[in-house]
Design a protein around this motif. Structure first.
Motif, PDB file in Angstrom:
ATOM      1  N   UNK A  91       0.784  -1.230   0.000  1.00  0.00           N
ATOM      2  CA  UNK A  91       0.000   0.000   0.000  1.00  0.00           C
ATOM      3  C   UNK A  91       0.810   1.271   0.000  1.00  0.00           C
ATOM      4  N   UNK A  92       2.133   1.169   0.065  1.00  0.00           N
ATOM      5  CA  UNK A  92       2.924   2.400   0.027  1.00  0.00           C
ATOM      6  C   UNK A  92       2.789   3.056  -1.343  1.00  0.00           C
ATOM      7  N   UNK A  93       2.702   4.371  -1.317  1.00  0.00           N
ATOM      8  CA  UNK A  93       2.466   5.124  -2.548  1.00  0.00           C
ATOM      9  C   UNK A  93       3.580   6.130  -2.803  1.00  0.00           C
ATOM     10  N   UNK A  94       3.769   6.402  -4.076  1.00  0.00           N
ATOM     11  CA  UNK A  94       4.693   7.461  -4.470  1.00  0.00           C
ATOM     12  C   UNK A  94       4.033   8.242  -5.611  1.00  0.00           C
ATOM     13  N   UNK A  95       4.050   9.556  -5.525  1.00  0.00           N
ATOM     14  CA  UNK A  95       3.440  10.414  -6.535  1.00  0.00           C
ATOM     15  C   UNK A  95       4.551  11.066  -7.341  1.00  0.00           C
ATOM     16  N   UNK A  96       4.492  10.887  -8.649  1.00  0.00           N
ATOM     17  CA  UNK A  96       5.569  11.347  -9.523  1.00  0.00           C
ATOM     18  C   UNK A  96       5.002  12.271 -10.590  1.00  0.00           C
ATOM     19  N   UNK A  97       5.668  13.386 -10.800  1.00  0.00           N
ATOM     20  CA  UNK A  97       5.278  14.339 -11.835  1.00  0.00           C
ATOM     21  C   UNK A  97       6.372  14.425 -12.894  1.00  0.00           C
ATOM     22  N   UNK A  98       6.094  15.001 -14.078  1.00  0.00           N
ATOM     23  CA  UNK A  98       7.036  14.931 -15.195  1.00  0.00           C
ATOM     24  C   UNK A  98       8.419  15.493 -14.932  1.00  0.00           C
ATOM     25  N   UNK A  99       8.539  16.444 -14.006  1.00  0.00           N
ATOM     26  CA  UNK A  99       9.862  16.997 -13.716  1.00  0.00           C
ATOM     27  C   UNK A  99      10.683  16.076 -12.828  1.00  0.00           C
TER      28      UNK A  99
ATOM     29  N   UNK B 205      17.374   2.800  -3.771  1.00  0.00           N
ATOM     30  CA  UNK B 205      17.330   1.891  -4.911  1.00  0.00           C
ATOM     31  C   UNK B 205      15.898   1.644  -5.369  1.00  0.00           C
ATOM     32  N   UNK B 206      15.029   1.327  -4.439  1.00  0.00           N
ATOM     33  CA  UNK B 206      13.627   1.087  -4.788  1.00  0.00           C
ATOM     34  C   UNK B 206      12.973   2.349  -5.312  1.00  0.00           C
ATOM     35  N   UNK B 207      13.247   3.475  -4.651  1.00  0.00           N
ATOM     36  CA  UNK B 207      12.654   4.742  -5.066  1.00  0.00           C
ATOM     37  C   UNK B 207      13.081   5.116  -6.472  1.00  0.00           C
ATOM     38  N   UNK B 208      14.379   5.018  -6.773  1.00  0.00           N
ATOM     39  CA  UNK B 208      14.885   5.399  -8.095  1.00  0.00           C
ATOM     40  C   UNK B 208      14.316   4.512  -9.194  1.00  0.00           C
ATOM     41  N   UNK B 209      14.236   3.207  -8.942  1.00  0.00           N
ATOM     42  CA  UNK B 209      13.733   2.284  -9.961  1.00  0.00           C
ATOM     43  C   UNK B 209      12.277   2.579 -10.302  1.00  0.00           C
ATOM     44  N   UNK B 210      11.455   2.733  -9.272  1.00  0.00           N
ATOM     45  CA  UNK B 210      10.032   2.987  -9.503  1.00  0.00           C
ATOM     46  C   UNK B 210       9.829   4.355 -10.130  1.00  0.00           C
ATOM     47  N   UNK B 211      10.554   5.355  -9.658  1.00  0.00           N
ATOM     48  CA  UNK B 211      10.409   6.703 -10.214  1.00  0.00           C
ATOM     49  C   UNK B 211      10.761   6.723 -11.699  1.00  0.00           C
ATOM     50  N   UNK B 212      11.896   6.110 -12.077  1.00  0.00           N
ATOM     51  CA  UNK B 212      12.312   6.118 -13.483  1.00  0.00           C
ATOM     52  C   UNK B 212      11.265   5.453 -14.364  1.00  0.00           C
ATOM     53  N   UNK B 213      10.751   4.314 -13.926  1.00  0.00           N
ATOM     54  CA  UNK B 213       9.763   3.610 -14.738  1.00  0.00           C
ATOM     55  C   UNK B 213       8.436   4.353 -14.766  1.00  0.00           C
TER      56      UNK B 213
ATOM     57  N   UNK C  21       4.165   8.176 -21.752  1.00  0.00           N
ATOM     58  CA  UNK C  21       3.325   7.487 -22.734  1.00  0.00           C
ATOM     59  C   UNK C  21       1.846   7.555 -22.381  1.00  0.00           C
ATOM     60  N   UNK C  22       1.521   8.064 -21.198  1.00  0.00           N
ATOM     61  CA  UNK C  22       0.131   8.131 -20.769  1.00  0.00           C
ATOM     62  C   UNK C  22      -0.489   6.769 -20.572  1.00  0.00           C
ATOM     63  N   UNK C  23       0.278   5.832 -20.001  1.00  0.00           N
ATOM     64  CA  UNK C  23      -0.222   4.465 -19.857  1.00  0.00           C
ATOM     65  C   UNK C  23      -0.071   3.972 -18.428  1.00  0.00           C
ATOM     66  N   UNK C  24      -0.712   2.817 -18.148  1.00  0.00           N
ATOM     67  CA  UNK C  24      -0.679   2.190 -16.840  1.00  0.00           C
ATOM     68  C   UNK C  24      -0.015   0.830 -16.961  1.00  0.00           C
ATOM     69  N   UNK C  25       0.629   0.364 -15.898  1.00  0.00           N
ATOM     70  CA  UNK C  25       1.243  -0.962 -15.936  1.00  0.00           C
ATOM     71  C   UNK C  25       1.585  -1.416 -14.531  1.00  0.00           C
ATOM     72  N   UNK C  26       1.619  -2.741 -14.346  1.00  0.00           N
ATOM     73  CA  UNK C  26       2.142  -3.328 -13.122  1.00  0.00           C
ATOM     74  C   UNK C  26       3.561  -3.790 -13.390  1.00  0.00           C
ATOM     75  N   UNK C  27       4.503  -3.310 -12.595  1.00  0.00           N
ATOM     76  CA  UNK C  27       5.925  -3.576 -12.785  1.00  0.00           C
ATOM     77  C   UNK C  27       6.427  -4.510 -11.698  1.00  0.00           C
ATOM     78  N   UNK C  28       7.387  -5.333 -12.054  1.00  0.00           N
ATOM     79  CA  UNK C  28       7.928  -6.320 -11.121  1.00  0.00           C
ATOM     80  C   UNK C  28       9.395  -6.029 -10.836  1.00  0.00           C
TER      81      UNK C  28
ATOM     82  N   UNK D 144       1.606   1.260 -11.487  1.00  0.00           N
ATOM     83  CA  UNK D 144       1.814   2.672 -11.819  1.00  0.00           C
ATOM     84  C   UNK D 144       0.648   3.136 -12.672  1.00  0.00           C
ATOM     85  N   UNK D 145      -0.045   4.110 -12.151  1.00  0.00           N
ATOM     86  CA  UNK D 145      -1.215   4.677 -12.812  1.00  0.00           C
ATOM     87  C   UNK D 145      -0.794   6.028 -13.382  1.00  0.00           C
ATOM     88  N   UNK D 146      -0.641   6.084 -14.716  1.00  0.00           N
ATOM     89  CA  UNK D 146      -0.212   7.320 -15.355  1.00  0.00           C
ATOM     90  C   UNK D 146      -1.394   8.133 -15.839  1.00  0.00           C
ATOM     91  N   UNK D 147      -1.665   9.239 -15.161  1.00  0.00           N
ATOM     92  CA  UNK D 147      -2.772  10.106 -15.553  1.00  0.00           C
ATOM     93  C   UNK D 147      -2.244  11.178 -16.496  1.00  0.00           C
TER      94      UNK D 147
END
Length: 397
Positions: free
Chosen positions: A145-153, A182-190, A197-204, A220-223
């Motif tokens: 349930x941990x969340x991270x909010x990422x914006x284009x910058x 390490x976890x933060x950088x990987x998830x943020x980059x992806x 691309x304006x898309x959603x995906x489950x990453x492993x 990752x829910x890309x709005x």
């Protein structure tokens, strides 16, 4: 799936009404699909405080089960990842009659567990791209349930935006840091890649964000609306560029002033085919606010009466990702002279990629389309176009 086609249209209004009233809502979201699943990742269903259901995760097949599970999650506060559907033979038994498979993430949402939802909703309503990454599977249950909010910058919403008195815990702590760099950088980059691309995906990943590991899954829910690819010139190369652009997740427009060539049947991969003088169409799109820093412009006309007025507009746009023009070196030299005569400055002309594409030795329209796409992909992410075997350091810089 763009934000316009998903959460905004279906459930955001009701979700925000309850959230703003301080209510607790059960939210089920499709995070992965397999085979002929009826709804795409990002489709959501709400169970409100009045026991009503809003939205859908499967078009009616498993809504009853998700409804019951959401009620349970609201009571317990513990999120759950549930899989529905196993095989065609058993589909009627589990309720998924199409024979597909859905992974549905069910969580509790309130002002206490998700205080930043208001900021995300404001971004969505304003059309500002924003990504929400949620840990949906992990060997350590405290990280679920941990969340991270990422914006284009590349910025991540800091914890300080949470209202005073917001509880500590996995929801609160996960907004700025996923327990390790390490976890933060990987998830943020992806997440940034999916957002572009304006898309959603489950990453492993591995439990600590290892890219070649397993154990952690992040939805990752890309709005964001899809980035636009404008292809000017209804020629055979344009059909190949449109096909590659659609494959890469772009919203593709083909534009040409000649109605005999600009037809939907010749460009089946384009989202729209426009019959208009290219420079007029581009100016109209600019005035309508439909051009942004992600927009890619490819000029394949190599005819001065079309490409010079078009490039005069394109190279003066305040924000655009890429402007490329096709033609030989002789055509390029002649075009540059004509563009200088229009009053374009050297700085503005520096924004033109011509001759278009990277040197791949391409010969066919399809190969040429790959070389063009490779150049604007490199421009988007700061790539050099060099062979990775000859470079050092991080591949995803």
């Amino acid at each position: 799936m763009s934000w316009r086609d998903g959460l905004v249209r279906e459930v955001l209004g009701e979700l925000m009404k309850w959230w703003e009233a301080g209510e607790t809502i059960g939210v089920g979201t499709v995070v992965a699909t397999f085979r002929s699943a009826p709804r795409p990742p990002g489709a959501s269903m709400l169970v409100g405080p009045d026991q009503s259901a809003v939205g859908s995760v499967s078009g009616g097949c498993v809504e009853g089960s998700v409804y019951d599970l959401a009620q349970s999650v609201v009571t317990s506060g513990t999120p759950v990842l549930e899989r529905y559907g196993v095989s065609d033979d058993d589909a009627f038994a589990v309720g998924l009659t199409c024979g597909g498979i859905l992974d549905v993430w069910v969580e509790q949402v309130s002002r206490e567990t998700f205080p930043e939802l208001g900021d995300i909703a404001a971004d969505i309503e304003a059309g500002r791209p924003v990504a929400l990454a949620t840990v949906i599977e992990h060997p350590d249950p405290t990280k679920l349930g941990r969340r991270m909010i990422v914006r284009p910058d590349g910025g991540i919403v800091p914890d300080e935006v949470a209202p005073d008195g917001a509880p500590e815990g996995p929801f609160r702590q996960g907004l700025s840091h996923l327990w390790s760099d390490r976890a933060t950088d990987a998830v943020r980059d992806d997440a940034l890649g999916l957002l572009a691309a304006g898309s959603n995906a489950t990453l492993t990943y591995g439990p600590d964000g290892e890219r070649r590991g397993e154990g952690m899954r992040v939805f990752v829910w890309g709005f964001a609306p899809k980035p636009r690819l404008l292809v000017f010139g209804a020629i055979d190369f344009a059909a190949a560029v449109a096909k590659v652009g659609a494959f890469l997740g772009y919203d593709v427009t083909v534009c040409d002033a000649r109605p005999v060539f600009a037809t939907a049947s010749r460009f089946p991969d384009a989202d729209r085919v426009v019959v208009e003088w290219p420079h007029r169409y581009l100016r109209e799109q600019q005035e309508a606010g439909a051009i942004d820093q992600r927009t890619v412009i490819t000029v394949l006309t190599h005819d001065p009466k079309f490409d010079v007025p078009l490039l005069e507009v394109a190279l003066r746009l305040p924000e655009v990702a890429y402007v490329g023009a096709m033609g030989s070196r002789r055509t390029h030299h002649d075009r540059m002279e004509r563009l200088r005569e229009t009053g374009l400055s050297d700085a503005e002309l520096d924004g033109l990629h011509s001759p278009i594409g990277l040197d791949l030795g391409a010969r066919t329209p399809e190969e040429t389309a790959i070389s063009i796409a490779a150049e604007f992909i490199a421009g988007r992410w700061g790539g050099t176009g060099e062979r990775l075997a000859r470079t050092k350091g991080r591949i995803h810089g």
